[in-house]
Design a protein around this motif. Structure first.
Motif, PDB file in Angstrom:
ATOM      1  N   SER A  97       0.850  -1.192   0.000  1.00 42.31           N
ATOM      2  CA  SER A  97       0.000   0.000   0.000  1.00 42.31           C
ATOM      3  C   SER A  97       0.889   1.247   0.000  1.00 42.31           C
ATOM      4  N   PRO A  98       0.381   2.388  -0.431  1.00 44.34           N
ATOM      5  CA  PRO A  98       1.225   3.596  -0.511  1.00 44.34           C
ATOM      6  C   PRO A  98       1.842   4.016   0.818  1.00 44.34           C
ATOM      7  N   ASP A  99       1.183   3.729   1.941  1.00 42.61           N
ATOM      8  CA  ASP A  99       1.752   4.097   3.230  1.00 42.61           C
ATOM      9  C   ASP A  99       2.560   2.972   3.866  1.00 42.61           C
ATOM     10  N   GLY A 100       2.668   1.824   3.205  1.00 42.51           N
ATOM     11  CA  GLY A 100       3.441   0.712   3.730  1.00 42.51           C
ATOM     12  C   GLY A 100       2.779  -0.044   4.857  1.00 42.51           C
ATOM     13  N   GLN A 101       1.515   0.252   5.182  1.00 42.97           N
ATOM     14  CA  GLN A 101       0.826  -0.409   6.283  1.00 42.97           C
ATOM     15  C   GLN A 101       0.330  -1.802   5.911  1.00 42.97           C
ATOM     16  N   HIS A 102      -0.040  -1.991   4.648  1.00 40.46           N
ATOM     17  CA  HIS A 102      -0.681  -3.232   4.227  1.00 40.46           C
ATOM     18  C   HIS A 102       0.053  -3.824   3.032  1.00 40.46           C
ATOM     19  N   ILE A 103      -0.111  -5.130   2.871  1.00 33.66           N
ATOM     20  CA  ILE A 103       0.395  -5.857   1.714  1.00 33.66           C
ATOM     21  C   ILE A 103      -0.753  -6.704   1.174  1.00 33.66           C
ATOM     22  N   VAL A 104      -0.982  -6.638  -0.124  1.00 30.39           N
ATOM     23  CA  VAL A 104      -1.999  -7.476  -0.754  1.00 30.39           C
ATOM     24  C   VAL A 104      -1.291  -8.562  -1.546  1.00 30.39           C
ATOM     25  N   THR A 105      -1.805  -9.783  -1.465  1.00 30.80           N
ATOM     26  CA  THR A 105      -1.230 -10.920  -2.173  1.00 30.80           C
ATOM     27  C   THR A 105      -2.319 -11.652  -2.941  1.00 30.80           C
ATOM     28  N   GLY A 106      -1.917 -12.255  -4.044  1.00 30.90           N
ATOM     29  CA  GLY A 106      -2.800 -13.103  -4.834  1.00 30.90           C
ATOM     30  C   GLY A 106      -2.151 -14.454  -5.047  1.00 30.90           C
ATOM     31  N   GLY A 107      -2.975 -15.502  -5.083  1.00 28.98           N
ATOM     32  CA  GLY A 107      -2.429 -16.845  -5.195  1.00 28.98           C
ATOM     33  C   GLY A 107      -3.102 -17.679  -6.257  1.00 28.98           C
ATOM     34  N   ASP A 108      -2.561 -18.872  -6.436  1.00 35.51           N
ATOM     35  CA  ASP A 108      -3.120 -19.810  -7.406  1.00 35.51           C
ATOM     36  C   ASP A 108      -4.479 -20.354  -6.971  1.00 35.51           C
ATOM     37  N   ASP A 109      -4.846 -20.161  -5.711  1.00 36.38           N
ATOM     38  CA  ASP A 109      -6.150 -20.626  -5.243  1.00 36.38           C
ATOM     39  C   ASP A 109      -7.266 -19.642  -5.563  1.00 36.38           C
ATOM     40  N   GLY A 110      -6.955 -18.540  -6.260  1.00 40.58           N
ATOM     41  CA  GLY A 110      -7.970 -17.570  -6.649  1.00 40.58           C
ATOM     42  C   GLY A 110      -8.348 -16.594  -5.552  1.00 40.58           C
ATOM     43  N   LYS A 111      -7.613 -16.570  -4.445  1.00 39.48           N
ATOM     44  CA  LYS A 111      -7.937 -15.677  -3.333  1.00 39.48           C
ATOM     45  C   LYS A 111      -7.035 -14.448  -3.352  1.00 39.48           C
ATOM     46  N   VAL A 112      -7.593 -13.345  -2.895  1.00 40.06           N
ATOM     47  CA  VAL A 112      -6.847 -12.098  -2.704  1.00 40.06           C
ATOM     48  C   VAL A 112      -6.893 -11.785  -1.217  1.00 40.06           C
ATOM     49  N   LYS A 113      -5.715 -11.684  -0.590  1.00 41.79           N
ATOM     50  CA  LYS A 113      -5.629 -11.458   0.847  1.00 41.79           C
ATOM     51  C   LYS A 113      -4.890 -10.156   1.119  1.00 41.79           C
TER      52      LYS A 113
END
Length: 895
Positions: free
Chosen positions: A373-389
């Motif tokens: 994220s622009p403020d470095g607070q969060h990270i988003v990940t995507g996987g082969d299982d089709g989920k976005v966390k």
């Protein structure tokens, strides 16, 4: 640019295999994650992974009663003695065989290790440093098959060992006259767990078929009599007489050990848990001795809570569709931890309130992409299982999961405001999720079904672009309306990467047709430049100032280009820096296989001076951009349970028919499997075994420049810049000393003291200098501070605001620095951007905590006001009733 990045945390993976342990106070859960150890602080709601690792995956963990020491044992039997206080390795040992369980005695003086069909008793390591911390005391033989579990009595006098041969053995940890060993049968399947009753030799044994047997002992723990080491038994005397050839005769007066009654067990009851079906086996169990609560987990994902010895069912719940691998109960008995290795799921259940304390699960398959994220607070990940966390970098937990995609997620990114997450998938959609309401509010599709392989959004957040790997086109949408604006055609191969210029509306697209195309988003999406490469382009990245492009190609080369002039500025030959390992089934050496490998992930640092590069290797390389040389290599993992970790294969695993990994174990045995099914190894006939290959799929620098993250086979790895252990002075001379700083503070020369402390670059000294300044003089000092030191002071303030309790004092410093030096800092806005992001991250963290506290206080005050009003109304009603009662009983009022 500093390169002293150290391993900081592991996100996205919570449990793999092994046993779960609670710390003695019961507020922290210890979980093995691959070859590392993670600590989940349930009270503070954060997680950390210790900066130590075993050679292979951890199979069992033993924790000392005081919680200061731990023993980690991996798949090969190699053990590490670690200190949980200092988070360091104290000693190493090798048991040379896989170990089933490790457990310290309740008094902390000894511990038992079970391997094969034996149980070995060791002296526990002391608090002082020892040459050999693993000293063997006794070895117990008895079971005919592998041991599975063990338990200690409360006074550390006896141990119980369960085995796969359906028997449970009770051994004396010391030499007792009336107890040497005792064998218990009665089960029809392998023993899963065995537990002693509190303060007793009574025993519970549980087998895999769901059978619980209760055993009563006729002897109390206090009735165990120690054996005199100096007095010989009648059997030893007879043996000595036989060895001397003397005649052995019976004695008229038996010895003391002859008259002491032996310990005997009697089966008191049997209970069957498994009522769900034949194929639902019991896989894990835990017992709380003080509360007499037994928790059992099954292969169907169901767990039961029973109260013993009445065996009354308290609770039953299904937590997943996979087998429950491990169960742990904290000291108070309130929290129960469950680990499911099939899903990588970790749960902490509070059974009294029937609520989750912790519920975390990583990606079921590999992580593919990540974005800060622009403020470095969060990270988003995507996987082969089709989920976005979406992960919180401070706590290490996932706080929202989006499951709208129907196929593998190939790319994820944040918009510039940090409130929207975009994800591209192979299902042919690009979805936008809002972090305010946690829902999918926009879905972008193409006229005909395609598979999106890459994604990018411009700086304003209005234009979304995604590249397709099957139609060779780039699709452009409007974020506001969701309409398809244009389709960029021209590439003759699959699109591998798209990237926007951070400062201009220029899009760079990389393709397998050996070209990079630059598109002007303002001028009718026309191609402004086409860069011709020597090989297929795999990924492209813009420098943060937008004045340079880095491209990784299939031949292992990284080239740098000027996007304005379209000229090449340099190149790095990085194929040999990957240092690939050799797979088990590779027919060529690692040196020859590296010829066809290349970097698949690139990322510039926040200041643009360094470039991160990673690929199908356990190493991540960081290059100095201006000098175009390798600055440092970071090892992502040392886990040899993964494939492609070693450069040379073990010759002991090579036979005349090839590698042992290719040979079916049951093919040549009598009664074994003669022909294996396609794709099946080791004669299992059904399940497919494979070793995951180590690789890095995505890399990103934090906007603050203090850390970088990588998605790998192990999970989401975060490496941070630990400047506290590095002495990095700036513009140092003989007059700049700690004593000179303190003398300047004594006479009130605040500016001179702060400048000298900044030049020494020692955090404790700089903190002392800043906190000595009166708050009324902060504004004057900030205006007189040299421009060179403003940036360094802002970096220090960002760290102190996050750690210190003097929040208002340091906020005053930061406010005055920005107000007094704002005009001077405009010329260096690009280099100061990571510092501002770091400051924003610290402020945002405090804002979040304080806002939660304020909300909690507001709700409490509302509740108190409502409660007082209810009591006031009730009191008034009671007074009115009392007054009416008094009036009716007054004799003067009666007629």
């Amino acid at each position: 640019m500093k390169y002293s990045y150290k391993f900081s945390n592991l996100l996205g993976t919570f449990y793999r295999r092994g046993n779960l342990n609670f710390t003695p106070e019961g507020n922290c859960l210890i979980s093995p994650v691959g070859n590392r150890l993670s600590l989940f602080h349930l009270k503070n709601n954060n997680a950390e992974t210790l900066p130590l690792a075993t050679r292979c995956n951890i199979t069992c963990v033993g924790l000392s009663p005081d919680g200061s020491l731990g023993i980690l044992v991996d798949e090969e039997g190699a053990a590490l003695l670690i200190s949980l206080t200092t988070k360091s390795v104290l000693n190493q040992f090798n048991f040379h065989q896989p170990v089933q369980s490790v457990k310290f005695s309740p008094d902390g003086r000894k511990f038992v290790v079970t391997k094969g069909n034996v149980a070995m008793l060791y002296h526990a390591p002391g608090k002082h440093r020892e040459f050999n911390a693993f000293v063997l005391d006794k070895t117990f033989f008895g079971p005919y098959d592998e041991t599975t579990c063990l338990d200690w009595t409360d006074d550390s006098k006896c141990i119980a060992v369960g085995s796969k041969d359906m028997s449970t053995w009770v051994f004396g940890a010391e030499r007792w006259q009336n107890l040497i060993y005792y064998s218990l049968g009665g089960h029809k399947d392998c023993i899963v767990s065995c537990f002693f009753e509190e303060g007793s030799l009574d025993l519970y044994t549980i087998s895999a078929d769901g059978t619980l047997c209760t055993w009563h002992c006729d002897t109390e723990l206090a009735q165990l009599k120690p054996r005199d080491p100096n007095k010989k038994t009648q059997q030893s005397e007879n043996a000595e007489n036989e060895s001397r050839g003397e005649e052995v005769r019976g004695v008229a007066h038996p010895g003391e050990e002859e008259t002491v009654g032996r310990v005997r067990y009697k089966k008191a009851g049997r209970h069957f848990f498994n009522k769900e079906g034949e194929f639902n086996s019991l896989t894990a169990a835990a017992f709380h001795k003080k509360l007499h609560i037994l928790v059992t987990g099954f292969s169907s994902g169901i767990f039961h809570i029973h109260e013993l010895p009445e065996i009354s069912l308290i609770h039953s719940l299904s937590i997943s569709d996979q087998s429950v691998s491990s169960i742990g109960i904290n000291c108070t008995g309130d929290w129960i931890a469950f680990g499911c290795s099939g899903l990588g799921q970790l749960l902490v259940w509070e059974w009294q309130s029937e609520s989750y304390v912790l519920k975390q699960q990583g990606h079921f398959n590999n992580m593919v992409a990540l974005s800060y994220s622009p403020d470095g607070q969060h990270i988003v990940t995507g996987g082969d299982d089709g989920k976005v966390k979406v992960w919180d970098t401070r706590s290490g937990f996932c706080f929202v999961t989006f499951t709208d995609h129907a196929s593998s997620v190939s790319a994820v990114t944040f918009t510039s405001n940090g409130q929207v997450v975009l994800s591209a998938s192979l299902d042919g959609t690009v979805r936008a999720f809002t972090l305010l309401r946690y829902r999918n509010f926009r879905t972008f599709t193409s006229p005909r079904p395609v598979q999106f392989s890459c994604l990018s959004v411009d700086g304003s957040g209005d234009i979304v672009c995604a590249g397709a790997q099957d139609s060779f086109e780039v699709y452009v949408w409007s974020m506001q309306t969701g309409r398809l604006l244009d389709v960029l055609a021209g590439h003759e191969g699959p699109i591998s990467c798209v990237a926007f210029n951070p400062w201009r509306s220029v899009l760079a697209t990389a393709s397998w047709d050996k070209t990079i195309r630059l598109w002007d988003m303002v001028d009718s999406w026309r191609t402004t430049e086409t860069l011709t490469l020597n090989s297929d382009a795999l990924t492209v990245a813009f420098r943060p100032d937008g004045k340079e492009i880095a491209v990784a190609t299939l031949d292992g080369e990284i080239t740098f280009w000027d996007p304005e002039k379209g000229t090449q500025m340099g190149s790095i030959e990085g194929r040999h820096d990957l240092q690939l390992g050799r797979k088990e089934l590779d027919m060529v050496t690692a040196k020859h296989s590296s010829k066809g490998k290349a970097f698949t992930a690139l990322c510039y640092s926040a200041d643009g001076e360094a470039l991160l590069a990673g690929g199908a290797s356990r190493f991540v390389c960081i290059y100095h951009v201006r000098e175009q040389i390798l600055a440092k290599k970071f090892e992502i993992s040392c886990n040899h349970s993964l494939d492609a970790m070693e450069e040379f294969l073990d010759r002991r695993k090579m036979t005349e028919f090839g590698s042992l990994a290719l040979i079916d174990e049951g093919a040549g045995e009598e009664g074994g499997v003669s022909l294996s099914l396609p794709g099946v190894r080791r004669g299992d006939m059904s399940s497919r075994h494979f070793k995951p290959e180590i690789r890095v799929t995505s890399l990103r620098f934090s906007p603050t420049g203090r850390s970088w993250a990588a998605t790998s086979t192990e999970g989401l790895l975060v490496f941070s810049l630990d400047s506290s252990t590095v002495f990095d002075p700036f513009d140092l001379d003989e007059e700049v000393t700690a004593g000179a700083v303190r003398r300047a503070l004594h006479v009130g020369e605040w500016t001179r003291a702060i400048v000298m402390a900044l030049r020494l670059n020692e955090d404790p000294l700089l903190q002392e200098a800043l906190e000595s300044v009166p708050s009324s003089d902060i504004a004057v000092l900030c205006s007189s501070l040299p421009e060179l030191y403003v940036e360094r002071l802002l970096v220090f303030l960002a760290v102190q605001i996050e750690r210190s309790r003097h929040l208002q004092f340091y906020l005053t410093w930061a406010h005055q620095l920005l107000m007094q030096n704002g005009q001077r800092m405009k010329t260096r806005s690009g280099s100061l951007l990571p510092v501002i992001h770091s400051l924003q991250k610290s402020l945002q963290g405090h804002f979040t905590d304080i806002s939660k506290l304020c909300d909690w206080n507001r709700y409490n005050m509302k509740f108190a006001v409502c409660l007082s009003r209810q009591r006031g109304v009730k009191r008034n009603v009671e007074n009115l009733d009392a007054e009416s009662g008094d009036e009716s009983s007054d004799p003067e009022m009666e007629p």
